[in-house]
Design a protein around this motif. Sequence first.
Motif, short mmCIF file in Angstrom:
data_model
loop_
_atom_site.label_atom_id
_atom_site.label_comp_id
_atom_site.label_asym_id
_atom_site.label_seq_id
_atom_site.Cartn_x
_atom_site.Cartn_y
_atom_site.Cartn_z
N LEU A 45 0.93 -1.16 0.02
CA LEU A 45 -0.22 -0.05 0.08
C LEU A 45 0.59 1.19 0.33
O LEU A 45 2.15 1.27 0.83
CB LEU A 45 -0.88 0.27 1.20
CG LEU A 45 -1.58 -0.57 0.96
CD1 LEU A 45 -2.84 -0.54 2.55
CD2 LEU A 45 -2.94 -1.34 0.54
N SER A 46 0.48 2.21 -0.22
CA SER A 46 1.50 3.37 -1.05
C SER A 46 0.83 4.75 -0.06
O SER A 46 1.08 5.48 0.04
CB SER A 46 1.40 3.90 -2.13
OG SER A 46 -0.08 3.75 -2.54
N ASP A 47 -0.88 4.53 -0.01
CA ASP A 47 -1.62 5.43 1.30
C ASP A 47 -2.65 5.25 1.99
O ASP A 47 -3.22 4.15 1.41
CB ASP A 47 -2.04 6.54 -0.34
CG ASP A 47 -2.05 7.47 0.23
OD1 ASP A 47 -3.45 8.07 0.79
OD2 ASP A 47 -1.42 8.99 0.45
N TRP A 87 3.45 -5.45 8.22
CA TRP A 87 4.28 -3.98 8.13
C TRP A 87 2.83 -2.83 8.41
O TRP A 87 2.17 -2.80 7.59
CB TRP A 87 3.91 -4.27 6.93
CG TRP A 87 5.46 -5.22 5.72
CD1 TRP A 87 5.04 -6.63 5.75
CD2 TRP A 87 6.48 -4.53 5.87
NE1 TRP A 87 6.02 -7.42 4.69
CE2 TRP A 87 7.17 -5.61 5.31
CE3 TRP A 87 7.54 -4.21 6.47
CZ2 TRP A 87 8.52 -6.01 5.35
CZ3 TRP A 87 8.69 -3.88 6.36
CH2 TRP A 87 9.19 -5.34 6.12
N PRO A 88 2.51 -3.40 9.73
CA PRO A 88 1.23 -2.17 9.76
C PRO A 88 1.42 -1.05 10.32
O PRO A 88 0.72 -0.10 10.17
CB PRO A 88 0.55 -2.87 11.26
CG PRO A 88 2.49 -3.43 12.13
CD PRO A 88 3.46 -3.76 10.55
N ASP A 89 3.03 -0.59 10.10
CA ASP A 89 2.87 1.19 10.23
C ASP A 89 1.81 1.85 9.30
O ASP A 89 1.49 3.78 10.19
CB ASP A 89 4.23 1.41 9.79
CG ASP A 89 5.72 0.70 10.30
OD1 ASP A 89 5.04 0.48 11.46
OD2 ASP A 89 7.03 0.24 9.40
N MET A 90 1.58 1.57 8.66
CA MET A 90 -0.13 2.77 7.74
C MET A 90 -1.45 2.35 8.12
O MET A 90 -1.50 3.81 8.55
CB MET A 90 0.55 2.25 5.93
CG MET A 90 -0.62 3.15 5.36
SD MET A 90 -0.65 3.00 3.94
CE MET A 90 1.52 2.55 3.32
N ALA A 91 -1.58 1.56 9.27
CA ALA A 91 -2.42 1.68 9.70
C ALA A 91 -2.30 1.64 11.20
O ALA A 91 -3.71 2.13 11.59
CB ALA A 91 -3.17 0.29 9.46
N VAL A 92 -1.29 2.56 11.47
CA VAL A 92 -1.41 2.61 13.30
C VAL A 92 -2.10 3.46 13.11
O VAL A 92 -3.69 3.92 14.67
CB VAL A 92 -0.05 2.86 13.06
CG1 VAL A 92 0.60 3.73 14.50
CG2 VAL A 92 1.36 2.67 13.06
N LEU A 98 -6.75 2.26 2.67
CA LEU A 98 -7.10 1.11 3.83
C LEU A 98 -8.53 1.31 3.68
O LEU A 98 -9.41 0.42 4.57
CB LEU A 98 -6.51 0.95 5.12
CG LEU A 98 -5.52 1.42 5.65
CD1 LEU A 98 -4.47 2.84 6.67
CD2 LEU A 98 -4.78 -0.08 5.31
N ASP A 99 -9.35 2.48 3.43
CA ASP A 99 -10.95 2.27 3.50
C ASP A 99 -12.17 2.16 2.96
O ASP A 99 -12.39 0.86 3.39
CB ASP A 99 -10.97 3.75 2.91
CG ASP A 99 -10.66 5.30 4.49
OD1 ASP A 99 -10.30 5.05 5.20
OD2 ASP A 99 -10.73 6.19 3.19
N GLU A 100 -11.22 0.69 2.15
CA GLU A 100 -11.21 -0.01 0.90
C GLU A 100 -11.78 -1.56 1.48
O GLU A 100 -12.47 -2.92 1.52
CB GLU A 100 -10.65 -0.08 -0.05
CG GLU A 100 -11.22 1.72 -1.01
CD GLU A 100 -10.53 0.93 -2.39
OE1 GLU A 100 -9.91 -0.07 -2.60
OE2 GLU A 100 -10.10 2.09 -3.47
N LEU A 101 -10.66 -1.51 2.95
CA LEU A 101 -10.34 -2.85 3.60
C LEU A 101 -11.27 -3.43 4.30
O LEU A 101 -11.80 -4.00 4.42
CB LEU A 101 -8.83 -2.87 3.58
CG LEU A 101 -7.96 -2.59 2.55
CD1 LEU A 101 -6.66 -3.31 3.28
CD2 LEU A 101 -8.00 -4.07 2.14
N GLY A 102 -12.01 -1.84 5.02
CA GLY A 102 -12.94 -2.46 5.97
C GLY A 102 -12.62 -2.73 7.54
O GLY A 102 -13.14 -4.21 8.15
N ILE A 103 -11.22 -2.51 8.15
CA ILE A 103 -10.67 -2.82 9.27
C ILE A 103 -12.11 -3.21 10.39
O ILE A 103 -11.78 -4.07 11.13
CB ILE A 103 -9.36 -2.26 9.74
CG1 ILE A 103 -8.23 -2.96 7.97
CG2 ILE A 103 -8.92 -2.91 10.92
CD1 ILE A 103 -6.82 -2.36 8.64
#
Length: 503
Positions: free
Chosen positions: A89-91, A113-118, A95-100
Motif C-alpha cells: 500500500l502506498s497511501d 507491515w502495519p505502520d500505515m494502519a497505526v 485502507l478505507d476499502e479494506l474495511g478493517i
Amino acid sequence: MSEDILPITIPLAGEKDTIRLGEDLALALKPGDCLALIGDLGAGKSTLARAFIRAMADEPDLEVPSPTFTIVQTYAARIPVAHLDLYRLSDVSELDELGIDEMLEDGICLIEWPDMAVEILPPEQTVTLRLTHSGEGRLASIEAPAKLKARLERVFAIRAFLAKNGKGDAARRFLSGDASTRAYETVSTDGPDLILMDWRRPLKGAIIADGKTYAEIAHLAQDARSFVAIGNYLRNNGLCAPEILAADIDQGILLLEDLGRDGVLAPDGTPMEDRYLQSVACLAALHRAPRPGLLPVGDGSAYEVPPFDRQAMKIEVSLLVEWYLPYKRGTPLSDDEKNDYYALWDRLIDALAGCETGLLLRDFHSPNILWQAQNNGIRQVGLIDYQDAMIGPSAYDLASIVQDARVTISPELQARLLSHYLDSRRSAPSFDEALFLKAFAIMSAQRNCKLAGIWVRLLERDGKPGYMKHMPRTFRYLSAAVSHPELAPLKDWCLRMGMEFDD
C-alpha cells in the motif's frame, strides 16, 4: 512508553519456538483484537502468522499463503481471522476499502507491515509484536495495553507451568470457556491428549445482602481447591472423575486426564436411555457413599464443602422474581409480591427438615457427563464440572438429571429414571422414599425457578439469547414439580403472577 505497556520479551531459539508463540497468541486474543507484526524480512513474521491462523482454525496443515499480493486473506476459524499485508500500500486512504472496522466487529486482524494502519487500529485492543534478530535466534518484544497484556501474561504463565511439568513443547488448542472465569484447553503431547483447566480468580461482584456477593451467598467456588478436593473424594469412592496430573492451585492452573467428548446424548441430541439409567445408578452410588468431611486438597490445606443452606436456596430462586417475571410482565414485582414469594420458599425449605442430605454435585446433567465406554458399571459415567458441589438434599441432583435442563426428557423416561434410582435405594432401612420424593419435588421447583431467571439474565444482561430456547422445557419441568401437594401454594402464587403451566 507508559507503565501499562512495558514490553514482554520472549527469546525464540528457532522456528519451533516461533510456532509455539503463534499458537499461544491464538489462545489470548479475542474478537476485536488486532495483532500488528513488525520485523525485517526473514525475521519470522510469516512463520508466526501461519502458526497463529492454523491454531485458531485447529487445522495443522491449513494452507496459509502470504497476502502480499491479495492484501488480505480471510479465514473462517473459531474466531474469524483477517490476515493483512500492507507492504504494497502506498497511501493510508487505501485502507478505507479494506474495511478493517468491519473485520474487527467479530474477528481478529493480523497485520504484517502495519505502520500505515497505526492511526486506525484500536489502541486498547492492539498487540504490537516486534521480531528482531538476537544472536542465532530471534527476540519477540510484545507491547499491549494493560487488560490485553494481562491476557497475554496468563497464556505465557500456562506455557511456563507446562514446561515445569515436562510439557513445554505441547501443542495447545482452545477447547471451551464457560460463563465463569474458567476456560479449558486441549494439550497434545506424544501420549494421550490432556485437558488444561485455566481458572482465574473472579473479580468480586456487587454486594447483594449482608455484605456478601451473589457468588458468596450461593457458595459458588472461587478457586481450584474445591475441584481438587471433590475430585479426589469422588475417585476415592469408586466414581470416575479426571485424574489431576499437575496443579498450581494458587494460580488456578490444572492439568487433567482427558475423559473424551462422548456424552449421554445421541447424534440428534436426544437422550440415550441406557446411559441415563447408568447415570442415575452412579448417582445412587454417590448417595450411598460416606458423607464428606474436611477434604484434603494436596497442598497441606483442607476444603470444607459448603452447605446448600436457606440463604443459598433463596438467592437462587430470587432470579425468578428479579429477572423472569419482570421480563414476562414488563414491570417489576411489588415488595409485597416478592415478600409473599420468599415466605413461601421459607415454608418449603422448612419442609425439607429430616430429608436425606449428602454431597450434591449441583449440575449433574448432560453437559457434565462424559461416557467412558472402556469402563464397567458406574465408572462408565465420567464426571466433570463439580467444583460448586455442596452438602444438601440428595434429591437435588436426581432432579437435575431426570429433568435435564438442556434436553427434553419425556415424562415416560423421567418415570423410568426415577424408578431405577429408587429401586437401588429401597433396600437401605434408612431410606425414606416418601420424604425423598417430597424433597425431589421441592428441589425440582427450586432448580427450575432459578433456571427460568438465568435464561432471561443471559438474554438481557449478557446478550446471549440462545439460552431462551430452554424456557419451554424449564416450564414443563416446573409444572410437573408444582403438581406435588406440598407445592400447591407456590403454584397458586405463580398463577397469580401470570405464569402458565401445563395441565
